[in-house]
Design an enzyme around this catalytic site. Sequence first.
Site, short mmCIF file in Angstrom:
data_model
loop_
_atom_site.label_atom_id
_atom_site.label_comp_id
_atom_site.label_asym_id
_atom_site.label_seq_id
_atom_site.Cartn_x
_atom_site.Cartn_y
_atom_site.Cartn_z
N TYR A 187 5.11 0.90 -5.80
CA TYR A 187 3.85 1.59 -6.06
C TYR A 187 3.12 0.93 -7.23
O TYR A 187 3.64 0.87 -8.35
CB TYR A 187 4.08 3.07 -6.35
CG TYR A 187 4.65 3.87 -5.20
CD1 TYR A 187 4.70 3.35 -3.90
CD2 TYR A 187 5.14 5.15 -5.40
CE1 TYR A 187 5.22 4.08 -2.86
CE2 TYR A 187 5.67 5.90 -4.35
CZ TYR A 187 5.72 5.36 -3.08
OH TYR A 187 6.25 6.10 -2.05
N PRO B 269 2.35 15.20 4.08
CA PRO B 269 2.13 16.45 4.82
C PRO B 269 0.69 16.64 5.26
O PRO B 269 0.41 17.39 6.20
CB PRO B 269 2.55 17.53 3.81
CG PRO B 269 2.32 16.90 2.48
CD PRO B 269 2.70 15.46 2.67
N ARG C 183 -9.84 8.82 -0.48
CA ARG C 183 -8.83 7.76 -0.37
C ARG C 183 -9.19 6.79 0.74
O ARG C 183 -8.99 5.58 0.60
CB ARG C 183 -7.46 8.38 -0.11
CG ARG C 183 -6.34 7.38 0.10
CD ARG C 183 -5.00 8.04 0.34
NE ARG C 183 -4.53 8.76 -0.85
CZ ARG C 183 -3.31 9.30 -0.95
NH1 ARG C 183 -2.46 9.20 0.05
NH2 ARG C 183 -2.96 9.93 -2.04
#
Length: 327
Positions: A54, A215, A234
Amino acid sequence: MEYRRLGRSGLKVSQLSLGSWVTVHGQMDVNGTRELMAAAYDGGMNFFDNAEAYALGQSEEVMGAALKALKWPRLNYIVSTKFFLGLSRKEPNPVNRARTLNRKYLMQAIDGSLQRMGLDFVDLVFCHRPDPETPIEETVWAMSDMITRGKALYWGTSEWSSGDIRAAWDIADRHHLHKPVMDQPQYHLFHRRRVEQQYARLYEDIGLGLTTWSPLASGLLTGKYRNGIPEDSRGARRDMAFLREHLTNEKRNAAVAQLGEVAESLGCNMAQLAIAWAARNPHVSTVITGASKLSQLQSNLGAVDVIPKLTPEVLARIDEIALPHCE
Protein backbone atom coordinates in the site's frame (compact mmCIF):
# COMPACT_ATOMS: atom_id res chain seq x y z
CA MET A 1 -19.51 -3.51 18.67
CA GLU A 2 -19.36 -7.29 18.70
CA TYR A 3 -16.03 -9.12 18.95
CA ARG A 4 -15.59 -12.40 17.13
CA ARG A 5 -12.98 -15.12 17.25
CA LEU A 6 -10.63 -15.15 14.31
CA GLY A 7 -11.46 -18.62 13.04
CA ARG A 8 -10.66 -21.16 15.74
CA SER A 9 -7.97 -19.00 17.30
CA GLY A 10 -8.46 -17.36 20.67
CA LEU A 11 -7.96 -13.89 19.19
CA LYS A 12 -11.09 -11.72 19.08
CA VAL A 13 -11.45 -9.01 16.45
CA SER A 14 -14.07 -6.30 16.18
CA GLN A 15 -16.80 -7.18 13.67
CA LEU A 16 -15.91 -3.98 11.78
CA SER A 17 -12.31 -2.89 11.28
CA LEU A 18 -10.40 -0.15 9.47
CA GLY A 19 -8.32 -0.68 6.34
CA SER A 20 -5.67 1.56 4.81
CA TRP A 21 -5.64 0.77 1.08
CA VAL A 22 -5.75 4.00 -0.97
CA THR A 23 -6.57 6.20 2.03
CA VAL A 24 -3.56 6.12 4.37
CA HIS A 25 -0.86 8.29 2.78
CA GLY A 26 -2.85 8.36 -0.47
CA GLN A 27 -5.57 10.63 0.96
CA MET A 28 -4.56 11.25 4.58
CA ASP A 29 -1.37 12.36 6.29
CA VAL A 30 -0.26 11.27 9.76
CA ASN A 31 -2.57 13.70 11.56
CA GLY A 32 -5.60 12.68 9.52
CA THR A 33 -4.80 9.01 9.99
CA ARG A 34 -4.33 9.47 13.73
CA GLU A 35 -7.70 11.25 14.01
CA LEU A 36 -9.48 8.55 12.02
CA MET A 37 -7.87 5.69 13.93
CA ALA A 38 -8.71 7.34 17.25
CA ALA A 39 -12.37 7.64 16.24
CA ALA A 40 -12.41 4.02 15.03
CA TYR A 41 -10.88 2.86 18.30
CA ASP A 42 -13.40 4.89 20.32
CA GLY A 43 -16.15 3.30 18.22
CA GLY A 44 -15.00 -0.19 19.21
CA MET A 45 -12.71 -1.15 16.32
CA ASN A 46 -9.58 -2.97 17.46
CA PHE A 47 -8.17 -4.18 14.11
CA PHE A 48 -6.26 -2.01 11.63
CA ASP A 49 -5.31 -3.59 8.32
CA ASN A 50 -2.31 -2.67 6.18
CA ALA A 51 0.04 -4.14 3.57
CA GLU A 52 3.61 -3.69 2.46
CA ALA A 53 2.45 -2.74 -1.02
CA TYR A 54 0.00 0.00 0.00
CA ALA A 55 1.54 3.27 -1.22
CA LEU A 56 4.74 1.25 -1.64
CA GLY A 57 5.43 1.08 2.08
CA GLN A 58 4.37 4.61 2.94
CA SER A 59 0.98 3.46 4.26
CA GLU A 60 2.81 1.40 6.88
CA GLU A 61 5.01 4.37 7.77
CA VAL A 62 2.03 6.69 8.24
CA MET A 63 0.08 4.17 10.29
CA GLY A 64 3.14 3.47 12.39
CA ALA A 65 3.60 7.18 13.10
CA ALA A 66 -0.09 7.46 14.02
CA LEU A 67 0.17 4.51 16.41
CA LYS A 68 3.20 6.06 18.04
CA ALA A 69 1.29 9.31 18.58
CA LEU A 70 -1.81 7.53 19.91
CA LYS A 71 0.18 5.66 22.57
CA TRP A 72 -2.38 2.88 22.97
CA PRO A 73 -1.39 -0.15 25.08
CA ARG A 74 -0.07 -2.74 22.61
CA LEU A 75 -2.46 -5.34 24.03
CA ASN A 76 -5.47 -3.27 22.98
CA TYR A 77 -5.12 -3.23 19.19
CA ILE A 78 -4.45 -5.61 16.31
CA VAL A 79 -2.35 -4.69 13.29
CA SER A 80 -1.78 -6.64 10.09
CA THR A 81 0.39 -6.49 7.03
CA LYS A 82 0.54 -8.50 3.81
CA PHE A 83 3.35 -9.72 1.55
CA PHE A 84 3.64 -10.64 -2.13
CA LEU A 85 3.47 -7.50 -4.26
CA GLY A 86 6.51 -5.84 -2.70
CA LEU A 87 7.77 -2.26 -2.77
CA SER A 88 9.34 -2.08 -6.22
CA ARG A 89 7.24 -3.01 -9.24
CA LYS A 90 10.10 -2.55 -11.73
CA GLU A 91 13.05 -4.17 -9.95
CA PRO A 92 15.28 -5.71 -12.67
CA ASN A 93 16.94 -8.27 -10.40
CA PRO A 94 14.70 -11.36 -10.22
CA VAL A 95 16.04 -12.18 -6.74
CA ASN A 96 14.65 -8.89 -5.43
CA ARG A 97 11.59 -8.61 -7.62
CA ALA A 98 8.25 -8.73 -5.85
CA ARG A 99 5.26 -10.98 -6.60
CA THR A 100 6.75 -13.92 -4.78
CA LEU A 101 6.28 -15.87 -1.56
CA ASN A 102 9.71 -17.48 -1.48
CA ARG A 103 11.53 -17.76 1.82
CA LYS A 104 14.14 -15.09 1.07
CA TYR A 105 11.54 -12.48 0.25
CA LEU A 106 9.24 -13.25 3.19
CA MET A 107 11.94 -13.31 5.87
CA GLN A 108 13.28 -9.94 4.74
CA ALA A 109 9.87 -8.38 4.05
CA ILE A 110 8.67 -8.80 7.63
CA ASP A 111 11.74 -6.96 8.94
CA GLY A 112 11.04 -4.06 6.58
CA SER A 113 7.41 -3.79 7.63
CA LEU A 114 8.24 -3.86 11.33
CA GLN A 115 10.79 -1.11 10.83
CA ARG A 116 8.36 1.08 8.87
CA MET A 117 5.59 0.62 11.43
CA GLY A 118 7.83 0.95 14.45
CA LEU A 119 6.55 -2.30 15.95
CA ASP A 120 8.22 -5.32 17.51
CA PHE A 121 5.64 -7.61 15.88
CA VAL A 122 2.45 -7.57 13.85
CA ASP A 123 -0.54 -9.52 15.06
CA LEU A 124 -1.63 -10.85 11.66
CA VAL A 125 0.43 -11.43 8.53
CA PHE A 126 -1.04 -12.48 5.20
CA CYS A 127 0.27 -13.95 1.97
CA HIS A 128 -1.31 -11.21 -0.14
CA ARG A 129 -1.91 -13.42 -3.18
CA PRO A 130 -0.98 -17.00 -4.15
CA ASP A 131 2.39 -17.61 -5.77
CA PRO A 132 2.28 -20.42 -8.36
CA GLU A 133 6.08 -20.30 -8.80
CA THR A 134 6.98 -21.07 -5.19
CA PRO A 135 6.15 -24.47 -3.62
CA ILE A 136 3.46 -24.04 -0.99
CA GLU A 137 5.62 -26.03 1.43
CA GLU A 138 8.39 -23.41 1.23
CA THR A 139 5.90 -20.63 1.95
CA VAL A 140 4.33 -22.52 4.86
CA TRP A 141 7.72 -23.12 6.50
CA ALA A 142 8.69 -19.44 6.10
CA MET A 143 5.41 -18.16 7.53
CA SER A 144 5.57 -20.61 10.43
CA ASP A 145 9.16 -19.57 11.17
CA MET A 146 8.06 -15.92 11.12
CA ILE A 147 5.67 -16.71 13.97
CA THR A 148 8.16 -18.88 15.84
CA ARG A 149 10.62 -15.97 15.79
CA GLY A 150 7.98 -13.68 17.34
CA LYS A 151 7.68 -11.32 14.38
CA ALA A 152 3.98 -12.15 13.84
CA LEU A 153 1.39 -13.93 15.94
CA TYR A 154 -0.96 -15.48 13.35
CA TRP A 155 -0.63 -16.02 9.62
CA GLY A 156 -3.07 -16.46 6.82
CA THR A 157 -3.72 -15.94 3.13
CA SER A 158 -5.58 -13.53 0.88
CA GLU A 159 -7.57 -14.52 -2.19
CA TRP A 160 -6.16 -18.05 -2.19
CA SER A 161 -8.16 -20.91 -3.65
CA SER A 162 -9.77 -23.33 -1.23
CA GLY A 163 -7.48 -26.09 -2.53
CA ASP A 164 -4.31 -24.09 -1.87
CA ILE A 165 -5.47 -23.10 1.62
CA ARG A 166 -6.23 -26.72 2.43
CA ALA A 167 -2.84 -27.81 1.03
CA ALA A 168 -1.05 -25.22 3.20
CA TRP A 169 -2.99 -26.31 6.28
CA ASP A 170 -2.24 -29.99 5.63
CA ILE A 171 1.50 -29.31 5.21
CA ALA A 172 1.57 -27.37 8.48
CA ASP A 173 -0.39 -30.08 10.25
CA ARG A 174 1.89 -32.84 8.93
CA HIS A 175 5.07 -31.06 10.03
CA HIS A 176 3.64 -29.63 13.30
CA LEU A 177 4.03 -26.06 12.04
CA HIS A 178 1.92 -22.97 12.70
CA LYS A 179 -1.19 -23.35 10.54
CA PRO A 180 -2.89 -20.66 8.46
CA VAL A 181 -5.73 -19.22 10.53
CA MET A 182 -7.52 -16.83 8.17
CA ASP A 183 -8.01 -15.63 4.62
CA GLN A 184 -8.77 -12.10 3.42
CA PRO A 185 -11.17 -12.38 0.47
CA GLN A 186 -13.21 -9.78 -1.32
CA TYR A 187 -16.83 -10.07 -0.20
CA HIS A 188 -19.82 -7.91 -1.05
CA LEU A 189 -23.36 -8.17 -2.40
CA PHE A 190 -22.14 -8.69 -5.97
CA HIS A 191 -19.12 -10.89 -5.16
CA ARG A 192 -20.00 -13.93 -3.05
CA ARG A 193 -18.90 -17.19 -4.64
CA ARG A 194 -15.54 -17.60 -2.90
CA VAL A 195 -16.85 -16.90 0.62
CA GLU A 196 -20.21 -18.65 0.34
CA GLN A 197 -19.36 -21.60 -1.90
CA GLN A 198 -15.66 -22.24 -2.50
CA TYR A 199 -14.65 -21.92 1.18
CA ALA A 200 -17.75 -23.67 2.56
CA ARG A 201 -15.91 -26.87 3.61
CA LEU A 202 -13.01 -24.97 5.20
CA TYR A 203 -15.02 -23.33 7.95
CA GLU A 204 -15.89 -26.66 9.53
CA ASP A 205 -12.87 -28.69 8.42
CA ILE A 206 -10.04 -26.35 9.48
CA GLY A 207 -11.86 -23.49 11.24
CA LEU A 208 -10.96 -20.84 8.68
CA GLY A 209 -11.60 -17.24 9.76
CA LEU A 210 -12.20 -14.34 7.38
CA THR A 211 -11.16 -10.68 7.37
CA THR A 212 -13.15 -9.59 4.32
CA TRP A 213 -12.48 -6.51 2.20
CA SER A 214 -14.41 -4.20 -0.14
CA PRO A 215 -17.89 -4.47 1.44
CA LEU A 216 -18.92 -1.44 -0.65
CA ALA A 217 -17.56 -2.86 -3.93
CA SER A 218 -15.02 0.00 -4.14
CA GLY A 219 -17.86 2.50 -3.61
CA LEU A 220 -20.38 1.11 -6.10
CA LEU A 221 -22.68 0.07 -3.24
CA THR A 222 -22.81 3.59 -1.82
CA GLY A 223 -24.89 4.69 -4.82
CA LYS A 224 -22.54 7.58 -5.64
CA TYR A 225 -21.77 6.23 -9.13
CA ARG A 226 -25.36 5.91 -10.37
CA ASN A 227 -25.00 9.07 -12.49
CA GLY A 228 -21.37 8.76 -13.48
CA ILE A 229 -18.08 9.28 -11.65
CA PRO A 230 -17.99 12.29 -9.30
CA GLU A 231 -14.82 14.37 -9.55
CA ASP A 232 -13.92 13.93 -5.89
CA SER A 233 -14.50 10.16 -5.80
CA ARG A 234 -12.07 7.25 -5.74
CA GLY A 235 -13.17 6.32 -9.24
CA ALA A 236 -11.92 9.65 -10.58
CA ARG A 237 -8.35 8.98 -9.45
CA ARG A 238 -5.92 8.18 -12.25
CA ASP A 239 -4.49 5.20 -10.37
CA MET A 240 -8.02 3.81 -9.92
CA ALA A 241 -8.89 3.90 -13.62
CA PHE A 242 -9.10 0.10 -13.68
CA LEU A 243 -12.26 0.34 -11.53
CA ARG A 244 -14.28 2.65 -13.78
CA GLU A 245 -15.98 0.00 -15.89
CA HIS A 246 -17.02 -1.81 -12.71
CA LEU A 247 -18.26 1.38 -11.02
CA THR A 248 -20.36 2.53 -13.97
CA ASN A 249 -22.01 -0.82 -14.73
CA GLU A 250 -25.59 0.16 -15.60
CA LYS A 251 -27.32 -3.02 -14.43
CA ARG A 252 -25.56 -3.07 -11.08
CA ASN A 253 -26.21 0.62 -10.51
CA ALA A 254 -29.88 -0.01 -11.23
CA ALA A 255 -29.81 -2.79 -8.63
CA VAL A 256 -28.14 -0.40 -6.17
CA ALA A 257 -31.05 1.99 -6.64
CA GLN A 258 -33.44 -0.81 -5.64
CA LEU A 259 -31.25 -1.76 -2.70
CA GLY A 260 -31.36 1.88 -1.65
CA GLU A 261 -35.10 1.51 -1.21
CA VAL A 262 -34.50 -1.46 1.10
CA ALA A 263 -32.01 0.60 3.08
CA GLU A 264 -34.48 3.47 3.38
CA SER A 265 -37.13 1.09 4.72
CA LEU A 266 -34.67 0.03 7.44
CA GLY A 267 -33.77 3.60 8.36
CA CYS A 268 -30.17 3.42 7.14
CA ASN A 269 -28.12 4.44 4.14
CA MET A 270 -26.93 2.17 1.35
CA ALA A 271 -23.36 1.88 2.68
CA GLN A 272 -24.59 0.83 6.11
CA LEU A 273 -26.83 -1.81 4.55
CA ALA A 274 -23.98 -3.24 2.46
CA ILE A 275 -21.57 -3.38 5.41
CA ALA A 276 -24.19 -4.91 7.70
CA TRP A 277 -25.00 -7.54 5.05
CA ALA A 278 -21.35 -8.67 4.93
CA ALA A 279 -20.97 -8.59 8.71
CA ARG A 280 -24.08 -10.68 9.33
CA ASN A 281 -22.34 -13.75 7.84
CA PRO A 282 -21.26 -15.91 10.82
CA HIS A 283 -18.13 -17.05 8.98
CA VAL A 284 -16.86 -13.46 8.67
CA SER A 285 -14.66 -12.58 11.63
CA THR A 286 -14.37 -8.91 10.65
CA VAL A 287 -15.38 -6.66 7.77
CA ILE A 288 -12.59 -4.28 6.76
CA THR A 289 -14.05 -0.85 6.02
CA GLY A 290 -12.36 2.15 4.47
CA ALA A 291 -12.77 5.86 5.09
CA SER A 292 -10.94 9.07 4.28
CA LYS A 293 -13.23 11.34 6.33
CA LEU A 294 -14.46 11.22 9.90
CA SER A 295 -18.07 11.45 8.68
CA GLN A 296 -17.59 8.34 6.52
CA LEU A 297 -16.17 6.38 9.44
CA GLN A 298 -18.98 7.43 11.76
CA SER A 299 -21.55 6.42 9.16
CA ASN A 300 -19.87 3.04 8.67
CA LEU A 301 -19.90 2.40 12.40
CA GLY A 302 -23.68 2.78 12.25
CA ALA A 303 -23.83 -0.49 10.30
CA VAL A 304 -23.64 -2.47 13.55
CA ASP A 305 -27.14 -1.23 14.41
CA VAL A 306 -28.48 -2.46 11.06
CA ILE A 307 -27.38 -6.08 11.44
CA PRO A 308 -30.29 -7.07 13.74
CA LYS A 309 -32.71 -5.62 11.19
CA LEU A 310 -31.61 -8.08 8.49
CA THR A 311 -34.45 -10.55 8.96
CA PRO A 312 -34.88 -13.56 6.68
CA GLU A 313 -37.49 -11.55 4.76
CA VAL A 314 -35.16 -8.61 4.26
CA LEU A 315 -32.29 -10.89 3.21
CA ALA A 316 -34.55 -12.61 0.71
CA ARG A 317 -35.44 -9.25 -0.83
CA ILE A 318 -31.77 -8.28 -1.00
CA ASP A 319 -30.93 -11.57 -2.75
CA GLU A 320 -33.78 -11.07 -5.20
CA ILE A 321 -32.23 -7.77 -6.25
CA ALA A 322 -28.51 -8.54 -6.06
CA LEU A 323 -28.05 -12.20 -6.95
CA PRO A 324 -28.77 -11.79 -10.69
CA HIS A 325 -25.80 -9.41 -10.89
CA CYS A 326 -23.26 -11.43 -8.91
CA GLU A 327 -19.90 -12.34 -10.39
